[in-house]
Structures are given as structure tokens and as C-alpha cells.
Design a protein around this motif. Sequence first.
Motif, PDB file in Angstrom:
ATOM      1  N   TYR A  76       4.027   5.713  -5.611  1.00 23.53           N
ATOM      2  CA  TYR A  76       3.948   5.609  -7.072  1.00 23.53           C
ATOM      3  C   TYR A  76       2.985   6.665  -7.636  1.00 23.53           C
ATOM      4  O   TYR A  76       3.313   7.376  -8.579  1.00 23.53           O
ATOM      5  CB  TYR A  76       3.505   4.195  -7.434  1.00 23.53           C
ATOM      6  CG  TYR A  76       3.221   3.937  -8.893  1.00 23.53           C
ATOM      7  CD1 TYR A  76       4.259   3.839  -9.814  1.00 23.53           C
ATOM      8  CD2 TYR A  76       1.906   3.757  -9.347  1.00 23.53           C
ATOM      9  CE1 TYR A  76       3.997   3.576 -11.163  1.00 23.53           C
ATOM     10  CE2 TYR A  76       1.646   3.493 -10.682  1.00 23.53           C
ATOM     11  CZ  TYR A  76       2.691   3.407 -11.588  1.00 23.53           C
ATOM     12  OH  TYR A  76       2.427   3.147 -12.913  1.00 23.53           O
ATOM     13  N   GLU A  77       1.821   6.779  -7.025  1.00 22.14           N
ATOM     14  CA  GLU A  77       0.849   7.743  -7.550  1.00 22.14           C
ATOM     15  C   GLU A  77       1.359   9.178  -7.410  1.00 22.14           C
ATOM     16  O   GLU A  77       1.160   9.998  -8.306  1.00 22.14           O
ATOM     17  CB  GLU A  77      -0.528   7.554  -6.883  1.00 22.14           C
ATOM     18  CG  GLU A  77      -1.050   6.152  -7.151  1.00 22.14           C
ATOM     19  CD  GLU A  77      -2.573   6.056  -7.331  1.00 22.14           C
ATOM     20  OE1 GLU A  77      -3.248   7.107  -7.352  1.00 22.14           O
ATOM     21  OE2 GLU A  77      -3.068   4.924  -7.452  1.00 22.14           O
ATOM     22  N   ASP A  78       2.046   9.458  -6.327  1.00 19.34           N
ATOM     23  CA  ASP A  78       2.668  10.781  -6.159  1.00 19.34           C
ATOM     24  C   ASP A  78       3.689  11.042  -7.265  1.00 19.34           C
ATOM     25  O   ASP A  78       3.709  12.120  -7.857  1.00 19.34           O
ATOM     26  CB  ASP A  78       3.415  10.864  -4.819  1.00 19.34           C
ATOM     27  CG  ASP A  78       2.486  11.207  -3.678  1.00 19.34           C
ATOM     28  OD1 ASP A  78       1.274  11.411  -3.942  1.00 19.34           O
ATOM     29  OD2 ASP A  78       2.967  11.251  -2.526  1.00 19.34           O
ATOM     30  N   GLN A 129       2.178   1.931  -3.400  1.00 18.06           N
ATOM     31  CA  GLN A 129       1.204   2.460  -4.360  1.00 18.06           C
ATOM     32  C   GLN A 129       0.992   3.968  -4.175  1.00 18.06           C
ATOM     33  O   GLN A 129       0.846   4.704  -5.136  1.00 18.06           O
ATOM     34  CB  GLN A 129      -0.125   1.703  -4.235  1.00 18.06           C
ATOM     35  CG  GLN A 129      -0.017   0.299  -4.828  1.00 18.06           C
ATOM     36  CD  GLN A 129      -1.202  -0.564  -4.458  1.00 18.06           C
ATOM     37  OE1 GLN A 129      -1.311  -1.001  -3.304  1.00 18.06           O
ATOM     38  NE2 GLN A 129      -2.086  -0.797  -5.399  1.00 18.06           N
ATOM     39  N   GLU A 130       1.034   4.406  -2.915  1.00 15.97           N
ATOM     40  CA  GLU A 130       0.903   5.855  -2.654  1.00 15.97           C
ATOM     41  C   GLU A 130       2.084   6.627  -3.225  1.00 15.97           C
ATOM     42  O   GLU A 130       1.915   7.659  -3.870  1.00 15.97           O
ATOM     43  CB  GLU A 130       0.815   6.124  -1.149  1.00 15.97           C
ATOM     44  CG  GLU A 130      -0.597   6.006  -0.631  1.00 15.97           C
ATOM     45  CD  GLU A 130      -0.685   6.392   0.844  1.00 15.97           C
ATOM     46  OE1 GLU A 130      -0.016   7.379   1.247  1.00 15.97           O
ATOM     47  OE2 GLU A 130      -1.407   5.706   1.583  1.00 15.97           O
ATOM     48  N   SER A 146       0.842  -1.212   0.000  1.00 18.44           N
ATOM     49  CA  SER A 146       0.000   0.000   0.000  1.00 18.44           C
ATOM     50  C   SER A 146       0.870   1.252   0.000  1.00 18.44           C
ATOM     51  O   SER A 146       0.590   2.215  -0.730  1.00 18.44           O
ATOM     52  CB  SER A 146      -0.901   0.043   1.236  1.00 18.44           C
ATOM     53  OG  SER A 146      -1.714  -1.092   1.278  1.00 18.44           O
ATOM     54  N   ALA A 147       1.917   1.243   0.830  1.00 18.46           N
ATOM     55  CA  ALA A 147       2.812   2.408   0.909  1.00 18.46           C
ATOM     56  C   ALA A 147       3.432   2.659  -0.460  1.00 18.46           C
ATOM     57  O   ALA A 147       3.538   3.809  -0.912  1.00 18.46           O
ATOM     58  CB  ALA A 147       3.903   2.176   1.958  1.00 18.46           C
TER      59      ALA A 147
END
Lengths: 308, 308
Positions: free
Chosen positions: A123-125, A120-121, A117-118
Motif C-alpha cells: 500500500y505504501e509503495d 501495508q508495505e 504487514s505485507a
Amino acid sequence: MILTVTLNTALDITYRVRNLTPHASHRVTEVTERPGGKGLNVARVLAALGHEATVTGFAGGTTGRALRERLAHTTGVVDALVPVEGTTRRTVAVVDATGDTTQLNEPGPAIAPAEWSAFQEVYEDLLGSASAVALCGSLPQGVPVGAYAGLVRAARAAHVPVLLDTSGEPLRRGVAARPDLVKPNTEELAELTGSHEPSRATRDVRRRGAHTVVASLGPEGLLAHTAEGRWRAAPPRRVRGNPTGAGDSAVAGLLSGLVERLPWPERLARAVALSTATVLAPVAGEFDRAVYEELVGRVRVTGEADAA
Amino acid sequence: MILTVTLNTALDITYRVRNLTPHASHRVTEVTERPGGKGLNVARVLAALGHEATVTGFAGGTTGRALRERLAHTTGVVDALVPVEGTTRRTVAVVDATGDTTQLNEPGPAIAPAEWSAFQEVYEDLLGSASAVALCGSLPQGVPVGAYAGLVRAARAAHVPVLLDTSGEPLRRGVAARPDLVKPNTEELAELTGSHEPSRATRDVRRRGAHTVVASLGPEGLLAHTAEGRWRAAPPRRVRGNPTGAGDSAVAGLLSGLVERLPWPERLARAVALSTATVLAPVAGEFDRAVYEELVGRVRVTGEADAA
């Protein structure tokens, strides 16, 4: 910047020995270490081509720390790796006097759900400031098999062109999420489509969802099947050497060509020249710049653009 | 505490693979890592016997840091290693399904003159609280070949009993500095004295300066030539297994016996039982406590004390 994702990073160690003999003891005469995993190799080539590259993925344990320290000394590559509890794997390449390599690959760390999850965050940033993204290599334990499909969709939602370079089920699922570009080799292509005929297989991969397919045919170069046309690009001569990292150099050529909006024949020529210059480099995974510059104008590109 | 010196420490890595084939690629199914180098192995066995052990020597680079982190989790062993600029070596033992091992040994770091001086100061300080000291293993580059001779003299000046376990020229020079105990194996004994007859060779080593010689005869046990008498100690049965670390366990047996002032036959029985229990342990270099306890009363010690 160009973003590369390596979920299964590695510390690549090369040992030089005189002669590898099973069940004997060997004095290692030379040790080299470098940050590894496909996306890290791609980033290094991008940086050498003058692009800003950012790497993300996972790193952990003492091996992860060693990898990040070396990365900090790599000009043009920014470290955005996500720390994990597990230990980054090592790969050991034992090169003997024959020049041949015996490879020992450690298993990667298991990734916890919170770590995924960390990532993916992060990555999106990072997508917010990326001009393109490459998703590279195998998935570590604990990361869902549909991981790349999700990362492809996130990139598309952020309007960032996305290249996928993996194999097996992660490739199959990733292709269905409609990436801009996939770069399978002949084996991955056959595994995905069931066809050993590259031209037919690349067409099939496009039907499955990939916008563009650039198949790597090993020493014969690249076969591109795009919305604008189809091309084959081959090195001016057959070369012998170490193919480690040649595919990663091709990915860097394709990505940089995409960001620079080069016409397809030039992108492919760059990718083939980089890949060939990597095979010819004395150090595995590096590319020989003089060879690259000599080759890039001499790659034979055949094929044609479709009528508009 | 008992002090052990390891100038050429190592991070010992063990890889399990199905079948080691030169020039092929291998998936490592199991990775284990532990702090290595002879003196570190000796200290671990001393701690398991209930003695406080302090280790000194050199550690540096990311490998040195990994080694020290693992050492911090080793109960009963205190880390007094001296930091160096170079990188501590790794050893990689590749164990395949046959149970046999292919060994890859990195070169150690080069030690700078200032680092060697810093070590000597630390060593002299540590001698102040040591009940015995063991000097173990090979010398790294940059350390003078007479290093052990100097360390033996410093221990004697501090009235600390000193055991020397090395080979070649460092052993030859170290013996001349009159250590309390040397523990050569048959090969080291022959190299030092030119004699392949252990009884004659041990006598010669005493003449060269060693107060006591305990020669390790491999599966046949130990031959001790002391000021108080001569003994042979042999395991109750021949055993098969992994001899890695068996010599270090014998050193721990001798040192602990010295500090506990055990009579020679008991010291030798302990050393042989520890050594045999190490050969029989499933993990290289560990010892099997149950086997040790079963064996220690059954070691055959023959010979006699000299008339007083």
C-alpha cells in the motif's frame, strides 16, 4: 493512477432461477461471475470513465485465483492484490423471475499478521504513484479494527487525497484519522452520529475529523458538506431498479471528479448520474453509459458555496 | 483398480445458514466443498473400503481445477479426468436450521466433439488395467445420448465387468448394449419399463439386455434379479437422515463385492449397509464406518439361488 483498496474482496456469482423455493431443488439457467468487493466495483467504473485504476487488498485460494483471472481481462484495471493463504469469499445472488434477489454471503478468509504487514508495505509503495485512494468495505478477520485509520494516516503523510467508505467501528476510527472524504449512507451516518437528521449528522461527521462528508440518501441523491459549501444533488426522476453497486459508482464519480479538480456541483452531478445509471443497468453493478450521459446534465444540484 | 466414469462432474458446495428466506440476505456460517458427481462419490467409498479407484470423465475451468486439487488430497483415488475448455458445474446445497436442503444446480459445460473423442481414448486405455468399471450419472451437453451404450460395449469387448447407473434415454440405450449390472431406483425403473411393480420391472430390464438388475427401493433396501437367483436385502431398521449419496455408496458396495467375488447375499448386505451408513452420516455423502460395520452383519437378505 487512482488506487482502490478492498481488504475483503469477493467473487460475485449471480444465479438465475425460475422461482426460489426453500427445500426444493433448482436448475440454475444462467451463471455470471465477476470480481467483487466495493473497491473493485469502484475501479471498474473509474476505468470506464477513462481513468487508470489500480486495485489492492487480499486474494487467496481457488476463488482468489478465479477473481484475479477475471481481473486480468478487465481493461484499465491493474491488479496489485496481495496473495493470502486463506480463500477469498464468494457471494451468491439468486435472482428469480420476480427480479428480486436472495443473497448468500460466505465469510471472508482470516488474514495472518504477516499478510497484513505485507499489505501495508504494498500500500505504501502504491501511494507513491497514486493521485487519490479509496478505502472500501468491511474488514476481514485478523485485520485490526483501526486498520483504516492507519491507512488514512499513511495516505495523508504521502499527500494523497483519501476517501473512506466503510461502516461501524472501522468508520468511526477512520474518521478520527481525518480522511479527505467519507461517503456514508443514511444508516451508517445514523450509526456513527446517533442522529437521523442528515444535515445535522454530516456536520457532526466533519467535527469528528472528516474534511468532507458526502452522504448518500438512496433514491434522493447526495448531500455534501464540504469546506467550500453545502450541496444537495438529486436525480431528475425517481428510478426503480437494482441498487447493488450504486454507492460504489457514486464513489467513482466523486474520486474522478476530485482528480479532475471539478467544481463540487459537477462532481456531485457526476456521482448522482453514475449511481442512477447503475440502478437502471440490466446487470447488477454495471452502469448504463447512455443513461449516464443523458442524466449527467439533468441532475438537480442545489445549495451554495460559502463566502471565501 | 476399479474405474468410475463421471461425465458430468461437479464441485459440491454446502452452505450452512440459519434460515433461508427468499429475497433476504444471508450470512453463510459454514462452507464445505468436495469433488462431486456420482462416480467420484463411488470412488471415495471404494477407496475407504481399501480398493484402488481411478476416476475419469471431464473437468474444466477454475471449478474443475478446484475439484482436481481436492481430488489430489483424496487418498486411494487416482485422477484420470480429461481436461475440457468449458467450466465444471457447481452444485450449492443450502442447509438451514431445519436440516432441510435447498439445492441450486449449475448447468454443466458443453463438451466439444474432440473432447468426447479424447475421453473415449483415455477410457479405452484405462480399461486395460481395470477389474471393473462403473458408468455414473447424467450426460453433459455435447455428449451423444448413446454414449453409455458405446462405453458399455467397449468394456465388454475388453472383458471388464461394467455397471451402469443413469436414467432416461441414456439408460434405455445403455441397457440395450448388455451391461453386467444396472442399479435403477424405483423412479428410473418405472420410467424405463412403464411398470411400478419392481419385481416385474426388474425382470423386464433383464429382458431388455442387462445381465443383472439391482433395484434400489429407497429405505426398503435392494431388490436383485440376477442369473443366479433373486434376493431382497433390507436394513435391520428404518433410518432417517440425508439420502444424498446413498445410491452411490450402494454402487460401491456392489462393485467391490463383484471384484472380491462375494456371493450375492453378501454383496447385497454390503451395499445396503453402506447405503444406510451414508444416510446416517453427519456429512452428506460420507458414510459412517462404525455404523456400516455394525449393520453389515444384520442386513436381512431373503430370496434364493436358482437351481444350477
